[in-house]
Scaffold this active site. Structure first.
Site, short mmCIF file in Angstrom:
data_model
loop_
_atom_site.label_atom_id
_atom_site.label_comp_id
_atom_site.label_asym_id
_atom_site.label_seq_id
_atom_site.Cartn_x
_atom_site.Cartn_y
_atom_site.Cartn_z
N HIS A 128 12.80 5.06 31.11
CA HIS A 128 13.13 3.76 31.00
C HIS A 128 12.10 3.02 31.67
CE1 HIS A 128 17.22 5.60 30.44
NE2 HIS A 128 17.14 4.84 29.41
N GLU A 152 12.70 7.70 34.88
CA GLU A 152 11.50 7.24 34.55
C GLU A 152 11.01 7.04 33.07
OE1 GLU A 152 8.54 6.09 36.20
OE2 GLU A 152 10.20 5.74 37.56
#
Ligand code: PAF
Length: 289
Positions: A37, A35
């Site tokens: 990224h 998450e």
């Protein structure tokens, strides 16, 4: 979403997107997407017309061969993640494509050294790491000439190194810092978290808690030495954790803040620890006004 494996194909495609006058957003990653990224990709999706994610586990930024070998890799899952977030293209070359001459001492490749900000903390504990990061990011900027490139604040020193490289070498790209995404217990999301055992995973949020203790101390008016001691005391309560560093630094230069500096505004508390054979880093920004 299109997957590109070669530099030539990626370049050709970017030229087409540019021809359609789309602004290009670049999210460089080493895969094992989470998450954190996801937040970079969402921001890129909001702000640019064509989003490219790069997935490349860059060998030149690992100072320990075992860390490189154990780095999690799962391209199929990563591609599905990118597709879900509306990414337009993924560039995932192999090492031969990025370093065709190989990585032998006898034929060294040209590299980018960002003086000053690279020298301490991560630069000291991971010799050569930032040379590897700056070099591969410079290559990626040349392969995908983006308008905006997105980097997580979780790797705050990396962000400062890249920002300085872009400024000093006049790369025509805007660097967009994106705040750290945390698990509900405070642990910063990181691909390396996958390697923690269940026991280590339970202990790992102590790193964030120690940073919070140091931040509370600074906000309460303590000097940087007292704040550092407060953070280190919190970590000492966890015998499983081995501390590499915990410091209060200038967020642009990563130099320590002098204890008697009365004019400090924004600082960053940064730390690196080991839990077994997993190295974790984290940081917190603090504003003193
Ligand atoms: O932060 C990372 O994942 C890497 O250091 C980066 C910026 C993709 C360069 O390999």
């Amino acid at each position: 979403m299109i997957l590109f494996r070669t530099i030539a194909e990626m370049r050709e495609h970017i030229a087409l997107a540019r021809g359609h006058r789309l602004t290009i957003g670049l999210v460089p990653t080493m895969g094992a997407l989470h998450e954190g990224h996801g937040a970079l990709m969402r921001r890129a999706r909001e702000e640019t017309g064509y989003v490219v994610v790069t997935i490349f586990v860059n060998p030149t930024q690992f100072n320990r061969p075992d860390d490189f070998e154990k780095y999690p890799r799962d391209l199929a899952t990563d591609l599905a993640f990118c597709e879900r977030l509306g990414v337009d293209a993924v560039f995932s070359p192999d090492a031969k494509e990025m370093y065709p001459a190989g990585l032998h001492q006898e034929t060294p490749v040209a590299s980018v050294e960002v003086a000053g900000v690279s020298s301490r903390l991560e630069g000291e504990f991971r010799p050569g790491h930032f040379r590897g990061v700056a070099t591969v990011v410079a290559k990626l900027f040349n392969i995908v000439p983006a308008d905006r490139a997105y980097f997580g604040e979780k790797d705050a020193q990396q962000l400062a190194v890249i920002q300085k490289m872009v400024t000093d070498l006049n790369f025509p790209v805007t660097i967009v810092p994106v705040p750290t995404v945390r698990e509900p217990d405070g642990l910063a999301m990181s691909s390396r978290n996958q390697r923690l055992t269940p026991d280590q995973r339970r202990i790992a949020p102590a790193l964030y808690k120690a940073l919070c203790e140091a931040a509370k101390s600074i906000r309460g008016g303590d000097d940087t030495a007292s704040a550092t001691r407060a953070g280190l005391r919190a970590l000492a309560a966890m015998p499983e954790i081995r501390v590499e560093y915990l410091e209060v630094v200038d967020p642009a230069t990563f130099q320590p803040i002098a204890q008697d500096d009365q004019n400090i505004g924004d600082v960053r508390i940064v730390a690196a620890v080991w839990l077994g054979d997993v190295r974790l880093i984290d940081n917190l920004p603090v504003s003193i006004r």
